[in-house]
Design a protein around this motif. Structure first.
Motif, short mmCIF file in Angstrom:
data_model
loop_
_atom_site.label_atom_id
_atom_site.label_comp_id
_atom_site.label_asym_id
_atom_site.label_seq_id
_atom_site.Cartn_x
_atom_site.Cartn_y
_atom_site.Cartn_z
N THR A 44 -5.10 -12.62 1.74
CA THR A 44 -3.99 -12.54 0.80
C THR A 44 -4.52 -12.37 -0.63
OG1 THR A 44 -2.69 -13.96 2.23
CG2 THR A 44 -2.04 -13.85 -0.07
N LEU A 45 -5.56 -13.10 -0.93
CA LEU A 45 -6.08 -13.11 -2.30
C LEU A 45 -6.93 -11.88 -2.62
CD1 LEU A 45 -6.77 -16.92 -2.53
CD2 LEU A 45 -5.07 -15.65 -3.83
N GLU A 46 -7.24 -11.08 -1.60
CA GLU A 46 -7.97 -9.84 -1.85
C GLU A 46 -7.23 -8.94 -2.84
OE1 GLU A 46 -11.00 -8.20 -0.91
OE2 GLU A 46 -11.41 -10.32 -0.66
N GLU A 47 -5.89 -9.01 -2.78
CA GLU A 47 -5.06 -8.22 -3.72
C GLU A 47 -5.52 -8.47 -5.16
OE1 GLU A 47 -2.18 -6.33 -3.04
OE2 GLU A 47 -2.37 -6.64 -0.88
N MET A 75 -3.19 -0.78 -9.59
CA MET A 75 -2.67 -1.97 -8.95
C MET A 75 -2.76 -3.17 -9.89
SD MET A 75 -3.85 -1.66 -5.02
CE MET A 75 -5.50 -1.06 -5.26
N ILE A 76 -1.62 -3.84 -10.01
CA ILE A 76 -1.56 -4.99 -10.91
C ILE A 76 -1.23 -6.23 -10.09
CG2 ILE A 76 -0.41 -5.96 -12.94
CD1 ILE A 76 0.48 -3.17 -13.66
N ARG A 112 -4.39 -0.79 1.16
CA ARG A 112 -4.88 -0.87 -0.22
C ARG A 112 -5.83 0.27 -0.52
NH1 ARG A 112 -5.78 -6.37 -0.04
NH2 ARG A 112 -7.85 -5.87 0.70
N ARG A 113 -6.68 0.55 0.48
CA ARG A 113 -7.66 1.62 0.30
C ARG A 113 -6.94 2.95 0.06
NH1 ARG A 113 -10.82 1.26 5.05
NH2 ARG A 113 -10.85 -0.97 4.67
N LYS A 114 -5.87 3.17 0.85
CA LYS A 114 -5.11 4.42 0.70
C LYS A 114 -4.55 4.54 -0.71
CE LYS A 114 -3.75 5.81 5.28
NZ LYS A 114 -2.79 5.53 6.34
#
Ligand code: GTP
Ligand code: MG
Length: 424
Positions: A268-271, A197-198, A187-189
């Motif tokens: 998972t919910l970090e997204e 990001m949606i 995600r960081r990348k």
């Protein structure tokens, strides 16, 4: 296999819940169906305060015991959480396996977990639920002979004592943290490059995965039932205004989603927490759509994601006979757009709205960069939309729509030279 016969006990604390008792009962029945049980009876119990022994009054418990005997009930499900002692007391009187709503939800999650991470998350939630209920003796869950509410991480594990469960919990937490870190790195990348990001969020069964599928051909499983998706899945998508984004599907929310589950599914919910934009998918054909909407807002608040930019996707409009009131209704939601993820109706409009909302994160470039910065052209292809590239001896001409950060890198590398003369 024959379906278990279930009796529901809907505990109605006067005025404590925004949901009407009948609605709580209806959703509880859906959860039972998700565990392949059959609801035979519903008992409503209005109470002021829970009792220490059985949560509800002893007279009511006797009444339930009698109903269970008469209707050959296999399982009693309470709409509110039971303490370990209450559960034992109830079973002693009713003589039938008695579980609560959280156990039912954990059961559905256990049935639907397929990935290694999903299974670990469910096991963690189950053990965290179990641990405070093991006080004293250590309960032998195998006594109930399996079935709804007992589908656990496996008997051998359930028979171990409190200390071993606590050890297992910390091991699972560690392993999940590792998986979570991997995901965070990816995600960081993406973030570093500035790709928007949606996250698709919404009540379970709202149509999130169906929407992801129709927009990206992701092939995600969809089903009419609760908690079909447990694992996050991300796909790239190009919006009509040429913005390239990453769209992620994730686990559905629910009214009073057990905290154990939210905690266990944290990685998972970090997204959702890190997304640039949320698409809140709402089934507007549902009779209790407003309750569903509010419940999702509550979970978002729990996650600390309630202040994020959001588009409300009012889904399943194809199911509505009279859509005229929808216009009126839609005004009460944040940035609403009415769609059908099933028929594809009005999706272009939805995509345009997303594009507008994200346009601030994207810039158009038209410039020359040195030929030795070819890597930037690759990045531009990966993370943005390239409209035109032309190679010269020592220069590259590129026209593209790129995430701000990447555009910044190109700008640093650019040469102010005029377009070189070419023969064509
Ligand atoms: N009629 C109609 N049905 C839809 C629409 N969108 C989704 N569905 C149906 O609704 C059900 C649930 O869809 P999913 O996409 O699995 O829902 P979800 O939000 O991903 O659910 P969870 O993964 O459980 O959180 C499926 O049976 C879909 O076919 C729609 O626009 N119209
Ligand atoms: Mg889904």
């Amino acid at each position: 296999m024959e379906k278990e016969k279930v009796l529901l006990v809907i505990v109605d604390y006067k005025k404590k819940d925004s949901w009407a008792a009948e609605d709580v009962g209806e959703e509880l029945a859906e959860l039972v169906q998700g565990c392949r049980g059959e609801v035979e009876e519903k008992v409503f119990c209005k109470i002021d305060k829970p009792t220490a022994a059985c949560l509800i009054g002893s007279g009511k418990v006797e009444e339930i015991a009698q109903m269970c005997a008469e209707a050959s009930i296999d399982t009693v499900v309470f709409s509110e959480d039971l303490k370990g002692s209450q559960q034992r007391n109830l079973e002693n009187i009713i003589k039938v396996k008695t579980i609560d709503r959280t156990q039912l939800i954990l059961d559905i999650f256990a049935r639907h977990a397929t990935s290694q991470e999903g299974k670990m998350q469910v096991e963690l939630a189950q053990l965290q639920y179990l641990l405070p209920r093991l006080v004293g003796k250590g309960i032998a869950l195998s006594r109930l002979g399996g079935g709804i509410g007992t589908l656990g991480p496996g008997e051998t594990k359930l028979e171990v004592d409190r200390r071993r469960i606590a050890q297992r919990i910390s091991k699972l937490k560690k392993e999940l943290q590792n998986v979570g870190e991997n995901r965070a790195l990816k995600r960081r990348k993406r973030k570093e490059k500035g790709v928007p990001m949606i996250s698709l969020v919404g009540y379970t069964n709202a149509g999130k995965s169906t929407l992801l599928n129709i927009l990206t051909e992701a092939g995600q499983e969809t089903r009419d039932g609760l908690f079909t998706t447990l694992d996050p899945l991300s796909r790239k998508l190009v919006l009509p205004n040429n913005i390239k984004v990453v769209l992620s599907d994730t686990v559905g929310f629910m009214h009073k989603l057990p905290l154990h589950l939210i905690e266990a599914f944290k990685a998972t919910l970090e997204e959702v927490v890190e997304a640039d934009l949320l698409l809140h998918v709402l089934d507007v054909s549902h009779p209790r759509y407003r309750n569903l909407y509010d419940s999702v807002l509550e979970v978002l608040k729990e996650l600390g994601a309630d202040q994020k930019p959001v588009i409300t996707v009012l889904n399943k409009i194809d199911k509505m006979e009279d859509a005229s009131w929808l216009k009126e209704l839609s005004r009460t939601f944040e940035l609403p757009v009415e769609v059908s993820a099933k028929t594809g109706e009005n999706l272009e409009n939805c995509l345009e709205m997303i594009g507008r909302k994200l346009s601030a994160l994207i810039v158009n470039v038209d410039m020359f960069i040195p030929i030795n910065r070819m890597n930037l052209i690759n990045e531009a292809h990966n993370e943005g939309q390239v409209f035109f590239v032309k190679y010269y001896n020592d220069l590259i001409h590129i026209r593209a729509a790129l995430p701000k950060k990447l555009a910044g890198l190109l700008r640093k590398a650019r040469v102010s030279q005029k377009r070189p003369k070419s023969k064509d």
